[in-house]
Design an enzyme around this catalytic site. Structure first.
Site, PDB file in Angstrom:
ATOM      1  N   GLY A   1       8.297 -31.881   6.726  1.00 25.60           N
ATOM      2  CA  GLY A   1       9.402 -30.921   6.046  1.00 25.60           C
ATOM      3  C   GLY A   1       8.794 -29.828   5.399  1.00 25.60           C
ATOM      4  N   PHE A   2       7.765 -30.345   4.352  1.00 22.93           N
ATOM      5  CA  PHE A   2       6.869 -29.541   3.630  1.00 22.93           C
ATOM      6  C   PHE A   2       7.700 -28.319   2.871  1.00 22.93           C
ATOM      7  CE2 PHE A   2       4.381 -31.094   7.459  1.00 22.93           C
ATOM      8  CZ  PHE A   2       3.924 -32.049   6.657  1.00 22.93           C
TER       9      PHE A   2
ATOM     10  N   GLY B   1      10.126 -37.373  -5.490  1.00 15.07           N
ATOM     11  CA  GLY B   1      10.790 -38.379  -4.790  1.00 15.07           C
ATOM     12  C   GLY B   1      10.595 -39.910  -5.593  1.00 15.07           C
TER      13      GLY B   1
ATOM     14  N   ARG C   1       0.152 -43.958 -11.816  1.00 10.71           N
ATOM     15  CA  ARG C   1       0.317 -45.254 -11.042  1.00 10.71           C
ATOM     16  C   ARG C   1       0.537 -44.960  -9.611  1.00 10.71           C
ATOM     17  NH1 ARG C   1       1.781 -50.334 -12.722  1.00 10.71           N
ATOM     18  NH2 ARG C   1       3.278 -49.421 -14.519  1.00 10.71           N
TER      19      ARG C   1
ATOM     20  N   LYS D   1       3.202 -40.164 -10.888  1.00 11.19           N
ATOM     21  CA  LYS D   1       3.294 -38.759 -10.906  1.00 11.19           C
ATOM     22  C   LYS D   1       3.515 -38.516  -9.165  1.00 11.19           C
ATOM     23  CE  LYS D   1       0.611 -37.752 -15.064  1.00 11.19           C
ATOM     24  NZ  LYS D   1      -0.684 -36.996 -15.552  1.00 11.19           N
TER      25      LYS D   1
ATOM     26  N   GLU E   1       2.194 -33.126  -3.209  1.00 13.70           N
ATOM     27  CA  GLU E   1       1.712 -31.659  -3.151  1.00 13.70           C
ATOM     28  C   GLU E   1       0.358 -31.474  -3.711  1.00 13.70           C
ATOM     29  OE1 GLU E   1       5.523 -29.087  -3.605  1.00 13.70           O
ATOM     30  OE2 GLU E   1       5.928 -31.097  -4.356  1.00 13.70           O
TER      31      GLU E   1
END
Lengths: 156, 698
Positions: B235-236, B505, B583, B656, B660
């Site tokens: 998707g990006f 997500g 993590r 985190k 991206e």
């Protein structure tokens, strides 16, 4: 028109195929074999790579009628009763699969590369896979997978 | 927040849906084979850049065998006004950009639909268009905010005075071209109506948000809309919200009374689904002789369409990166007769950091300070603009670790002096950053009658490995083995959940899955397993309570570039990314994702460029033949590693996002390496050989 062809070892007959339909369309929409993907429809991305009489081809560039009387093998037939093919196993293990949309074409192309060249060098791998675009993995893990599959197949 | 105990988290199980994907068994959105006779829709793009549709002559094609319907602005069903104006497809006669869908044909086969669509005669009233972004465009204006809700401009201290007084200054303008997301799977929608109930199988980054949008558009209660996105072929950002193919599918399926498939062609992907805006960015830096920044100014110019305002947050990373006595950032936007730009992987940070990190390299050259050292020297103690402490920030550790691994210490700073046969050789570095967002999510967990557990959440696995990492997270929360847990995702009926976007997500869904698992475990411990227990959780309150810190991930990217003396060809034999991203839940999927981001950054640096034809107002290279993305042969030695980072503030899992940050900074690292190799500073991407040839040493 009617097309009679052997797909993944089974004879298949499909009717009412329009002359302009691609083999990819026939596989996906008429034969219930959506494993081969349509991502560019002009032979640039390799996502629809299949074997046609033992030679890899972009199914989007092959007219359905050209498969008449010939033998087609798709990603759906790479695994057998004993389980996954070493190429499939290696892709899984190496993290070479992300969204999975380029994967079927890459698997068929790699399958072919390793059948022709037992232990390909990195440049040979990159050359062989240059026609298969992947937008997720960055290719590195795919290279790892091809190397791993090649090692395992050579040691069998 | 209390840290949780982990066992499965941190291990590397293989991708749960991996076997389905390598055998061709995974069913992507339109590959459902249980729906009987489906129809196919093919859209008709406008052949003018601005004006009106005067008439659509559908008589000639409506009678063709197999044609079921021709949808036009005159006869298309009326929709409620959407929040996203792009979704109002065929609702009026306006043409706002070339390629906008102005009609569609539905037929019993795809080829019939395409044939009919191609022969549909459309009459337009064309007016002059304006599609070219320029530095002094008269339409440039100040948007109210930039995405998603950042201030448009910020100012801190007296930048002009600091620049005037600075011992060393950099003043440069950087340009990035339009870049197109191009997930390998085009947008694909399959709509089925059963009475007044709509089921949509779609390739989307979030089923729940799509359900809400479609319910509004078709004036249905949300419970009457069911969105399924079990497998998504990338998707990006371009599948972040529902796109107009879904609307056309739903509209057409109701018109023709059978399921309708809409699969966009690759060529459509360059116009109607969004892309990264082109940018023109001026960066001014002021520093003392030791490279200590006294002023940073970052002013971005970008475009949107006339359909809606999309204001990319191009300079927001500059607000958090470096300590400086003064800082000014701004965004100006021109609404042009172009397709609407949208989110693409690290929108804002990615093009913005190309400019800032190129400028930092120029400052390093101007001051004679090592490019790694100059970044370390300007490390802030707190987030510069807000004054908030960072929940964790390991940029310096990433820079040092990367320098060590890459062999930076022996680097000769002089540009254009290293040769290896016909190659000029250089190395470059750039920093990366991306915010650690989190969104509220709901999830459920149940003990299954036959043993084992099922966790349901409306998450999407767009290739990230979400299904796999959520299974690991659930297993830890339930204190069971991963084999005992089945995580179901990709279904709007599982309730509200964050998008697979903004790199949030795992943080967002993982938080909800953790709470669901913990609560079910507590209930089981208390009541004993009677096989019927089910719990539901919602993290909205907890997520809202996360405050007090600045939450960002950081990284450092190192590149080696080789430039052919005679042809200007650029090769990148080595790329190394070192990231501080909290993590890592699954090293196998994480490394793959980070390297994938870096490769997309390499692709941006060297290949990707949507070329606008101002005369026609469209992107002329709108397929994979003309728009180049990196192929296997473009990538050489590439690796991503991470530093150990414990962050107990960012969320209970301490994760985190990693989707991206991999693309942020890569292009600058490559451009800086190319400068080091050649002495030629390329400030407009991509770094094509024609931009180097004139400046190569003889």
């Amino acid at each position: 028109m009617r097309i009679t062809t052997t797909v993944n070892g089974q004879q298949r007959v499909v009717d009412d195929v329009w002359e302009g339909e691609s083999l990819l369309y026939v596989l996906r929409e008429r034969m219930g074999l959506p494993g081969s993907k349509n991502a560019c429809e002009q032979g640039e991305c390799g996502s629809c790579t299949v074997y046609l009489d033992g030679v890899t081809a972009c199914a989007c560039l092959v007219a359905g009628g050209q498969a008449e009387g010939r033998e087609v093998v798709t990603v759906e037939a790479l695994a057998d009763a004993d389980g996954l093919h070493p190429v499939q196993e290696a892709f899984l293990e190496c993290g070479a699969v992300q969204c999975g949309f380029c994967t079927p074409g890459l698997l068929v192309q790699t399958h072919d590369l390793l059948a022709r060249t037992g232990r390909p060098s990195d440049p040979e791998i990159r050359e062989a896979l240059a026609g298969n675009l992947c937008r997720c993995t960055g290719y590195e893990k795919i290279l790892d997978a091809v190397r791993l599959a090649s090692e395992r197949m050579a040691s069998r | 927040m209390t840290a949780i105990t982990t066992r499965a988290v941190g291990s590397s199980p293989t991708r749960i849906e991996g076997t389905a994907k390598v055998t061709g068994a995974a069913r992507y959105s339109t590959e459902q084979d249980h729906l009987g006779d489906v129809a196919y829709l093919w859209p008709v793009p406008a052949t003018i850049a601005k004006g009106r549709v005067e008439a659509v002559d559908s008589d000639a094609v409506a009678g063709l065998p197999g044609v079921l319907a021709v949808l036009t602005p005159d006869n298309a069903p009326r929709l409620e006004t959407p929040d996203d104006a792009e979704l109002a497809v065929l609702q009026d006669h306006e043409v706002s950009y070339r390629g906008q869908f102005v009609a569609a044909v539905v037929a019993t086969s795809l080829e019939t639909a395409r044939e009919a669509a191609a022969s549909l005669h459309i009459t337009y009233a064309e007016v002059p268009h304006d599609s070219e972004l320029t530095e002094n465009h008269p339409k440039l204006s100040k948007p109210e905010k930039v995405n998603p809700a950042f201030p448009t401009d910020t100012e801190d201290g007296d930048v002009d005075a600091a620049l005037a007084a600075a011992a060393v200054t950099v003043d440069a303008t950087y340009r990035t071209p339009p870049v197109h997301n191009n997930p390998m799977e085009p947008h694909a929608s399959l709509a089925v109506w059963l009475g007044h109930e709509l089921t949509l199988y779609d390739s989307l980054q979030g089923a729940f948000a799509a359900q809400q949008a479609l319910a509004k558009l078709f004036a249905l209660p949300p419970a009457s809309v069911h969105v399924i996105n079990e497998h998504v072929g990338g998707g990006f950002g371009s599948k972040g919200t529902v796109r107009l193919g879904a609307v056309l599918a739903a509209m057409a399926a109701r018109e023709v009374g059978r399921p309708v498939k809409v699969v966009l062609g690759r060529q459509h992907m360059f116009t109607v689904v969004g892309y990264r805006t082109p940018t023109i960015q001026r960066v001014r830096l002021g520093a003392d002789a030791d490279g200590q920044l006294t002023a940073i100014e970052h002013a971005a110019i970008e475009q949107t369409s006339t359909v809606l305002e999309f204001a990319e947050q191009t300079t927001v990373a500059t607000r958090i990166m470096y300590a400086a006595g003064s800082r000014r950032t701004s965004h100006r936007l021109a609404a042009l007769d172009v397709p609407t730009p949208r989110w693409m992987r690290a929108p804002g940070e990615c093009p913005g950091m190309f400019a800032l990190e190129s400028a930092m390299d120029e400052l390093a050259v101007a001051t004679g300070v090592d490019p790694v050292e100059i970044r370390i020297r300007n490390e802030p103690d707190v987030e510069p603009e807000s004054g908030k402490p960072f929940s964790s920030r390991n940029l310096v550790a990433c820079l040092r670790e990367g320098a060590e691994r890459f062999g930076w210490a022996a680097r000769d700073p002089r540009p254009g002096v290293r040769r290896d046969g016909r190659w000029l050789v250089g190395t470059g570095v750039a920093a990366s950053t991306y915010p650690s967002y989190v969104g509220p999510s709901t999830a459920s967990a149940a003990a299954e009658p036959g043993g084992g557990f099922v966790v349901r959440i409306s998450a999407a696995d767009i290739g990230t490995g979400a299904r796999t990492v959520l299974t690991q997270i659930a297993a830890d929360a339930l204190r069971v083995r991963v084999e005992e847990v089945r995580v179901e995702i990709g279904d709007s009926s599982f309730g509200q959940a964050a998008l697979a976007g903004g790199s949030m997500g795992t943080a967002s869904w993982g938080w909800a899955v953790t709470r669901a698992g913990e609560r079910l475990r507590a209930a089981l411990d208390e009541h004993g397993g009677d096989g019927r227990l089910e719990v539901h959780v919602d993290t909205a309150e907890e997520v809202k309570a996360r405050t007090g810190f600045a939450y960002h991930a950081f990284g450092a990217q190192y590149a080696e570039a080789r430039v052919d003396l005679d042809t200007g060809e650029v090769r990148v034999p080595r790329l190394l990314g070192v990231f501080g991203v909290g993590r890592i839940v699954n090293p196998r999927t994480a490394r793959s994702q980070l390297i994938g981001g870096m490769t997309m950054g390499l692709s941006m640096a060297l290949h990707e460029e949507g070329v606008l034809d101002p005369a026609f107002g469209d992107y002329v290279n709108h397929d994979f033949a003309g728009y180049h993305v990196a192929a296997a042969a473009d990538v050489a030695d590439i690796d991503a590693v991470w530093v150990d980072e414990q962050d107990e503030h960012v969320n209970p899992l301490g994760v985190k996002g990693i989707g991206e940050i991999g693309i942020v900074g890569t292009a600058a690292a490559v451009a800086n390496a190319v400068f080091h190799a050649t002495g030629v500073r390329v400030r407009d991407l991509p770094i094509r050989l024609d931009k180097l040839l004139g400046g190569l040493p003889g």
